[in-house]
Every structure is written in C-alpha cells, then in structure tokens.
Design an enzyme around this catalytic site. Structure first.
Site, mmCIF file in Angstrom:
data_model
loop_
_atom_site.group_PDB
_atom_site.id
_atom_site.type_symbol
_atom_site.label_atom_id
_atom_site.label_comp_id
_atom_site.label_asym_id
_atom_site.label_seq_id
_atom_site.Cartn_x
_atom_site.Cartn_y
_atom_site.Cartn_z
ATOM 1 C CG HIS A 8 -4.839 -21.773 19.279
ATOM 2 N ND1 HIS A 8 -5.872 -21.360 19.094
ATOM 3 C CD2 HIS A 8 -4.331 -20.629 19.437
ATOM 4 C CE1 HIS A 8 -6.050 -19.798 18.569
ATOM 5 N NE2 HIS A 8 -4.335 -19.828 18.426
ATOM 6 N NE ARG B 213 0.926 -9.731 22.843
ATOM 7 C CZ ARG B 213 1.783 -10.589 22.176
ATOM 8 N NH1 ARG B 213 2.792 -11.131 23.038
ATOM 9 N NH2 ARG B 213 1.524 -10.179 21.018
ATOM 10 C CG ASP C 203 9.734 -14.756 23.349
ATOM 11 O OD1 ASP C 203 10.479 -13.586 24.508
ATOM 12 O OD2 ASP C 203 9.746 -13.974 22.518
ATOM 13 C CG HIS C 204 6.304 -14.805 30.899
ATOM 14 N ND1 HIS C 204 5.265 -15.619 31.443
ATOM 15 C CD2 HIS C 204 6.180 -13.551 31.038
ATOM 16 C CE1 HIS C 204 4.411 -14.447 32.208
ATOM 17 N NE2 HIS C 204 4.414 -13.161 31.940
ATOM 18 C CB ALA D 31 -7.462 11.828 -5.603
HETATM 19 S S1 PPS Z 1 -10.413 16.691 -6.982
HETATM 20 O O1 PPS Z 1 -9.578 17.633 -6.688
HETATM 21 O O2 PPS Z 1 -9.760 15.158 -6.454
HETATM 22 O O3 PPS Z 1 -11.045 16.847 -5.553
HETATM 23 O O4 PPS Z 1 -11.378 16.901 -7.627
HETATM 24 P P1 PPS Z 1 -12.574 16.137 -7.965
HETATM 25 O O5 PPS Z 1 -13.811 16.083 -6.910
HETATM 26 O O6 PPS Z 1 -12.241 14.656 -8.413
HETATM 27 O O7 PPS Z 1 -13.828 16.271 -8.912
HETATM 28 C C1 PPS Z 1 -12.852 16.522 -10.503
HETATM 29 C C2 PPS Z 1 -14.181 17.181 -11.076
HETATM 30 O O8 PPS Z 1 -14.600 18.080 -11.156
HETATM 31 C C3 PPS Z 1 -14.740 18.843 -11.892
HETATM 32 N N1 PPS Z 1 -13.849 20.497 -11.981
HETATM 33 C C4 PPS Z 1 -12.509 19.798 -12.019
HETATM 34 N N2 PPS Z 1 -11.172 19.470 -12.220
HETATM 35 C C5 PPS Z 1 -10.325 19.634 -12.011
HETATM 36 N N3 PPS Z 1 -9.655 21.140 -11.746
HETATM 37 C C6 PPS Z 1 -10.701 22.114 -12.111
HETATM 38 N N4 PPS Z 1 -10.003 22.822 -11.689
HETATM 39 C C7 PPS Z 1 -12.006 21.350 -12.081
HETATM 40 N N5 PPS Z 1 -13.340 22.207 -12.109
HETATM 41 C C8 PPS Z 1 -14.361 20.965 -12.145
HETATM 42 C C9 PPS Z 1 -14.749 18.120 -12.849
HETATM 43 O O9 PPS Z 1 -15.730 18.004 -14.285
HETATM 44 C C10 PPS Z 1 -13.524 16.826 -12.596
HETATM 45 O O10 PPS Z 1 -14.061 15.670 -12.962
HETATM 46 P P2 PPS Z 1 -13.826 14.196 -13.916
HETATM 47 O O11 PPS Z 1 -15.247 13.251 -13.315
HETATM 48 O O12 PPS Z 1 -12.310 13.859 -13.644
HETATM 49 O O13 PPS Z 1 -13.257 14.913 -15.025
#
Ligand code: PPS
Length: 567
Positions: free
Chosen positions: A200, A196, A290-291, A475
C-alpha cells in the site's frame, strides 16, 4: 561493480546441457523422491545460486553448526538450515552413498542428490535454536515438528533443469539474470525490499525514502514461494505490485519474484533474506519492523521483539557484505496529508492507520477504503479477489430427520433468495441427489458418509465459483457433516441449519409413509427408528418446523444471512 555473492562466487548447480541430458536419463534408474512445496522452493534457490555458497542440502556438520551458531562448518554465516527431510522407510531403502533423483510432483527430474549423510535431527532442539520456541502456533515450528520427515539427507546437488513455472514468467529471474539486468541498466547501488503482503501507500513511501536515503535504485522482491498460511495468494499480490509499480518514479524501481519458502523465522530469517538479496546483486536491504515475524504466540505475546531483526543484522552487517537499511513503520498523519516514520511523529499529528484485519473487514462489507491508505487501482484488484460477502458464494446446509421439513424449507429459502440474489443457486436435495449424484448408494453408515462427502464436494465447487449451494440431506453423522463443512470452508461460508423438528412430529406427519414401513420392519436402518441421528452440537442456526411455520422458518434463515451480509 555489483556486490559479490555470499562466499565470493555464485554457486549455480546446473550441469551443462549435454551432461544434464545424460544425468536425466540416468536419474530414471535411481531412487525417486518427490519434493514437497518447501523442498521444491529450496531446491530452486539452491540450483540457481540464490542460496550461495550452499552446494546442496546441509550435511550433518553444517547442520549442527547452522542450528547452534548460524554458521556453516567452514565458518561462513548461514542462519537457516536448508535440509532435505524424508521418511525413515525411504532413508532405510537407500544404499550407501546413494544418488537420489529429486522430482517435482509431475515426476519430472530436476536434480540428483549424491547422499553424503543420512542423519536423525533433533527437531525440538532445531525449533528452539532456529525459531526460539517450540510453540506450534508458530507456523515454522508447526511445520518442523509436525510435517517434517524424521531423517535428513545431506549432500551435493547436480541440477538437471529448473522447476517449471507458468505464471508471471517475465517477472521471475535467477540471480544471474537479475545481475545481468542490473549491469545492462547501469544499476550498481540497489536496495532490495522483501514482502509477503499486498503493498500500500505506506510501503511505497517507506521504500522510496529508503532508496533516497542511500541513493539507490529499488528492487521490490516479494516472496511468492510459500508465505504465512492465510496470506493473500501470490497471483493477487503480484497484480497489486504491478499496479503499484506504476506509481513509482520511472526507472527507479523494478519488480522481481522470489520463489522462497518462508519459515517466518524473524531475526534469523531476516539475515537469510539479506544473504539471498546479496546473491541477487542488491547492495542494500530494507529491514522493517517485525521482519518475517510470525505474529503472536499461544499466550498472545509476539514471538520476537519487533526490532530484534534489525539488531541482529546490524551486528553482522560488516561480515554480511550487504548494507542494512533499518526502517521504522511508516504512519499517515492526516493533518500533514503525508506519511512519516513513526519516530518522527509529534504530539500534534493526527495519525491514521488501517490494520490488516480492518482492511479485510472493509473488503468483506464492501466499505470504502480511503485513498490515503492505498491506490484505487490496488483497491480494485483486492476487491475482485475478496468481493464483499454479499457477492461471495456460500453453502446452506440443512440437516435433520426424514420429514423434519428440510426440503420444504429449502424450497422456501430458495424462492426468497431468487427474489433478490443475482448469484446462481444450486439445490442439492436429499432425495434428488440420490437419483443422480449418489445413485447406487444405500443407507449403511459408509454409504451415507459417501453421500454427504459428494454433496460437500459439489457444494464447495459451487461456492468456489461464487454460487449458493442449498443442501438438504438427513446427514445423520457429525463426522461427515464436519467433513462437508471443511470442504466448503476452503472456498467460502458454510451455514449449517439444524431442522430440529422432533421425531414424534416427523413420524406423525409421515409424509411418505416410510416411518410406518420402518416400524413394521419393512425398511431396515431407518434414521430415528433403528438408525442414529447425531444432533448437531453447534449449528449456525436451529429451526423447528413444529414450532414455527415454514414461512417463518425461511424468514429466520434469510434474516440470519442478511445479518451476515450474505443475502
Ligand atoms: S443420508 O443419510 O443423509 O445419506 O440420507 P439422504 O440422502 O438425505 O436420504 C434420505 C431420504 O431417503 C429416504 N430413505 C431413508 N432415509 C433414512 N433412512 C433410511 N433407511 C432410508 N431409506 C430411504 C427418505 O425418503 C429420505 O428422504 P427425506 O426427504 O429425508 O424424507
């Protein structure tokens, strides 16, 4: 004459074409079961006679005796239960003596099962008897206990058509086809080799010695159905086998692929392998150290004694009707520039070895792989499949509050990477993604999670194609970040960078004026103000842009990537 199949006759279960055609039409009105990968592999070998004398999935009496004594109810040797597991709801929906259409994932009917038995197996007892353990680090046990339906259907099969294969079709043979080939070529003493892994030099020396020792031709018959999780994919392996075959004496070795779903069942599995090879016409079977071993258990101990398989087969050799060629591991003695069986090594020998782990490490770092270990053409194939880290794709995933400096940092890292990297780079910045990929999504938890999953999916595709994906969303939820990581990690590295600039600083910067709007209640659910940010617990890297300049933060990221050989 070629060796007789197990049980005396090759049990091919396909109907003649007119009847198969009629059964195919009839199958459309039957209860339908979609086979999983293991079941599909098992079905292929049931239908083509590879599992002779079986004529279907095991009924209860056969199953009980196979589990307890490695024998079918009629007494013939059979070590591994070949069962059709289904869920309770499906089983409950079947009338008495039902017929079931067994289909591939495209819905093509391959066979009809006439159900004789519907039974609830004791899967714990099965694991104990067949695998000798209930430890889930054993892949066969994990599958049996966690991913196997709780009801088994037993009964005879009528084959409609073989499962479709589109890869390496010239190297796939049924037992009958291989037996015909052997007869045409006048091969009657044939030693089969199961593997598997990529092969070599050590494998070449071992198989040649084994063949020479018993005066037989060699059948290299790797399992390509399903092997141990984490194994080299079979496409790469088959390329390696084809290259290696060129290094055997002409007319002495042949290659054929076996669509076997391995269980990693050690000694019992070795016995099963021997029976299958006998059905394919091999007179001898090589059993190494160790088959079919599954590696180490949860406590770091091997599941089976390395020579238990050889012992079990020796015990049953007479009844088996295929001769066992036990072989110790082959090792390289640098002073002799030759391979020799481990038990022939003496004190003066300078033994060299490269383990699987060491081989992978060298491939990752693009380090040399010596010719005594493997042939350069095999190395080339492995390097194509496992390019050094410096040529692999990866995802750089920045996460942090709005205004933490993610986008700026992403731009700085991008510029640094483009100065040197030859790999394509895709930037998935928060704001930008929301203008196209995630257009229409808002900022509810659900929408934010969907946004991150989309980013993770695109990043995984970029990485799969060898590119670099730089992601810079907020995120805020750990679960979504973990999901993105999982998506990417099936293809390459995922490097999470927490841009940990504190909220006060982000708010004081307020580059877009959004914090002020959020404080004033004009934006609802703003991250850090009235919406959560779950701090990453163990990111690969953490940088705080209130402590270091953007340049310095970018330099830290690049340095980390360099240390991992990624940049
Ligand atoms: S997430 O939570 O990861 O889906 O957010 P993301 O796609 O990175 O979007 C963040 C950008 O959207 C603007 N924005 C907000 N951010 C946070 N909370 C709320 N309610 C919101 N509304 C609009 C904001 O400009 C973020 O951009 P960055 O570049 O992070 O400042």
């Amino acid at each position: 004459a070629l060796v007789a199949p197990h049980g005396g006759v090759l049990r091919e279960l396909y109907l003649p074409s007119a009847e198969a055609e009629a059964l195919k039409r009839h199958s459309a009105s039957l209860p339908q079961w979609t086979l999983n990968q293991r079941q599909l592999c098992d079905l292929e070998l049931l239908l083509n006679g590879g599992f002779s004398p079986l004529q279907g999935f095991l009924v209860r009496t056969d199953y009980d005796r196979v589990v307890a004594e490695m024998r079918l109810a009629d007494g013939s040797l059979w070590p591994i239960p070949i069962t059709l597991d289904v869920d309770e709801a499906f089983a409950a929906s079947l009338p008495d003596h039902a017929q079931v259409s067994l289909n591939d994932t495209q819905g093509t009917p391959l066979a009809v099962l006439t159900v004789q038995d519907v039974y609830f197996p004791d899967r714990i007892a099965e694991a104990r008897s067949v695998f000798g353990t209930t430890d889930r680090t054993h892949p066969g046990v994990a599958e049996l206990l966690d991913r196997t339906g709780s009801v088994y259907l037993g009964g005879r099969l009528q084959g409609i058509q073989p499962p479709a294969h589109y890869d390496f079709t010239a190297l796939r043979h049924s037992p009958r086809q291989l037996r015909d080939w052997f007869r045409q070529h006048g091969w009657y003493r044939i030693v089969a080799f199961q593997t598997r892994n990529p092969m070599h030099r050590a494998h070449r020396e071992l198989t040649l010695r084994a063949a020479g020792q018993v005066g037989a031709k060699l059948l290299i018959q790797p399992s390509v159905g399903r092997t141990k999780p984490g194994d080299v994919d079979h496409y790469t392996r088959v390329r390696c086998y084809r290259a290696l075959l060129e290094h055997y004496p002409k007319e002495h070795a042949t290659l054929s692929l076996l669509p076997l779903a391995m269980r990693m069942g050690g000694p019992r599995e070795a016995l099963w392998h021997a029976i299958i090879r006998k059905n394919y016409g091999a007179s001898h079977f090589i059993v190494g150290r160790d088959h079919a071993g599954p590696g180490k258990d949860a406590h770091g101990n091997p599941f089976y004694d390395p020579y238990a398989a050889q012992q079990l087969l020796a015990q049953h050799e007479h009844e088996l009707g295929i001769r066992i060629v036990p072989f110790p591991a082959m090792v390289y003695a640098a002073n002799r520039d030759a391979y020799l069986p481990q038990n022939e090594v003496d004190a003066q020998d300078e033994i060299r070895d490269i383990s699987g782990t060491e081989l992978r490490r060298r491939l990752h770092h693009g380090e040399a792989i010596p010719e005594w270990f493997t042939f350069p053409d095999v190395t080339r194939i492995l390097r194509e499949r496992h390019p050094a880290n410096a040529r692999q794709g990866f995802a750089l995933f920045f996460t942090g509050l709005s205004g933490s400096g993610k986008s700026t940092l992403a731009q700085a890292v991008l510029a640094r990477l483009l100065e040197t990297a030859s790999r394509p780079v895709t930037v998935l910045d928060g704001d930008e993604v929301r203008r196209h990929l995630s257009k229409g999504l808002g900022f509810s938890r659900e929408d934010r999670d969907a946004n991150i999953t989309r980013i993770g999916y695109v990043a995984s595709e970029v990485v799969r194609h060898g590119g670099i994906a730089i992601c810079a969303p907020i995120a805020p939820y750990a679960g979504a970040r973990a999901e993105a990581r999982q998506l990417v990690q099936t293809q390459g590295r995922f490097v999470e960078v927490h841009v940990s600039t504190p909220l006060e600083i982000c708010e004081a910067r307020d580059r877009k004026g959004l914090y002020a709007a959020a404080r004033a209640g004009k934006i609802k659910g703003f991250t850090g103000i009235d919406d959560p940010y779950e701090t990453p617990a163990s990111p690969e890297l953490r940088v705080d842009t209130s402590q270091v300049s953007v340049d310095e933060a970018a330099e830290r990221v690049i340095a980390w990537l360099r240390a991992e050989d990624l940049a």
